[in-house]
Design a protein around this motif. Sequence first.
Motif, mmCIF file in Angstrom:
data_model
loop_
_atom_site.group_PDB
_atom_site.id
_atom_site.type_symbol
_atom_site.label_atom_id
_atom_site.label_comp_id
_atom_site.label_asym_id
_atom_site.label_seq_id
_atom_site.Cartn_x
_atom_site.Cartn_y
_atom_site.Cartn_z
ATOM 1 N N SER A 153 95.572 73.456 -16.923
ATOM 2 C CA SER A 153 95.892 74.832 -16.525
ATOM 3 C C SER A 153 97.358 75.102 -16.848
ATOM 4 C CB SER A 153 95.648 75.049 -15.030
ATOM 5 O OG SER A 153 94.302 74.803 -14.680
ATOM 6 N N ARG A 154 97.680 76.362 -17.046
ATOM 7 C CA ARG A 154 99.059 76.763 -17.320
ATOM 8 C C ARG A 154 99.241 78.205 -16.884
ATOM 9 N NH1 ARG A 154 103.031 74.960 -20.762
ATOM 10 N NH2 ARG A 154 104.677 76.501 -21.186
ATOM 11 N N THR A 155 100.405 78.507 -16.319
ATOM 12 C CA THR A 155 100.692 79.863 -15.870
ATOM 13 C C THR A 155 101.599 80.574 -16.870
ATOM 14 O OG1 THR A 155 100.440 79.284 -13.543
ATOM 15 C CG2 THR A 155 101.691 81.282 -14.035
ATOM 16 N N TYR A 156 101.149 81.740 -17.306
ATOM 17 C CA TYR A 156 101.910 82.607 -18.195
ATOM 18 C C TYR A 156 102.428 83.798 -17.393
ATOM 19 C CZ TYR A 156 99.407 80.046 -21.883
ATOM 20 O OH TYR A 156 98.893 79.069 -22.685
ATOM 21 N N ILE A 157 103.604 84.296 -17.751
ATOM 22 C CA ILE A 157 104.192 85.430 -17.038
ATOM 23 C C ILE A 157 104.463 86.552 -18.022
ATOM 24 C CG2 ILE A 157 106.098 86.243 -15.616
ATOM 25 C CD1 ILE A 157 106.370 83.488 -14.486
ATOM 26 N N TRP A 158 103.894 87.724 -17.725
ATOM 27 C CA TRP A 158 104.093 88.918 -18.536
ATOM 28 C C TRP A 158 104.846 89.956 -17.713
ATOM 29 C CZ3 TRP A 158 98.279 89.766 -20.187
ATOM 30 C CH2 TRP A 158 97.879 88.707 -21.013
#
Length: 357
Positions: A153-158
């Motif tokens: 899993s990985r968290t991306y921030i927009w």
Amino acid sequence: MKTRRLLVLAVVTVTFVVAGGNAVAGQKASQVTGVNAIAAARSAERPQGCVAPDRGIDLYAVELPKDPVTGQVRLGYGLTPLSASYPGPTIEMIEGECLAITLHNQVPVATLEQLRTDPKHPIGVSLHAHGVKYTQMSDGTVHSDSYVPPGGSRTYIWFAKPRNANDGSQGTAGYWWYHDHVVGGPHGTQGIATGLFGGLVVRRQGDQRPDRTYVLAFGDRQTINLRRSPEADTCDPQNPQPGPTCLVARLGERVEFVVIGIGNDMHTFHVHGHSWADTRTGRVDGSKQLVDSVPVVDNKTLGPGDTFGAQIVAGDSVGPGHWMVHCHMQFHSDLGMSTTLHILDENGVVLTHGNHG
């Protein structure tokens, strides 16, 4: 410090957003099981202007049944593993909002190995966005090491940067898309070709929300959402249910299209019986404005990677019925690049050739 905004639960109270049967548009984190995404993002690298994530969502990449016609591998994004589809869920943001998205890779290792074109290329999936702001750690590429290995899993921030009259920034409001950038090779060609893409809409405060939103990706092999007619239109003739292969609306509803160019070919997007303003939103802002300088179109050219939006009022001056939506490059439409917008009457009745009033 950035002011937090009150975001409406669009799919319930204001708008009905459709893309693969999923929608996420302005919900609070607890309503989208995104609490973990926000927690993971607290220590993540954030773009300038994002003090902290306003909300978070979980997104799953999974393998779906193979294409019933071609037998090709199909992958999809979903808010849950069971709701994954192609296109994936439409993600909606408001200018000034910061969104944390945790991507979970549940695609089998064997499938990803099958799709890669270079045995030395790492296997994984990613999330790459157009239009919004992010740091390189949220770019979703191999060279930035911002992809998700199998089972990870990985968290991306927009960040949906707002307009700023002081520095001339036009902001990020508009119609965009997101997609994989890793499957198959460094450009994610196989990821997009197998279904890892979806629509991204950034609105400004006060934008009129549609009743229904449909994402249509025009791509190679003369496909709409990777399907050719008749698979591109599977509406039940008696009880049509909205989805990526069933475009349906009731007379007078505001319908929004997010149109995406994928693959390598040029296309045109044409809707029978309807037209829209060729602007950021597909309409002219303000209920009483008459602006001669804004073109009104019913056919728009679309290249690879391009996106635009169109808002129409279903059946405006033309009534209910079955209206063709297709690429107007003639051999493309002849080969099946066509679907139908089914407009029901005011009572929700599907018209046939025998009940046209």
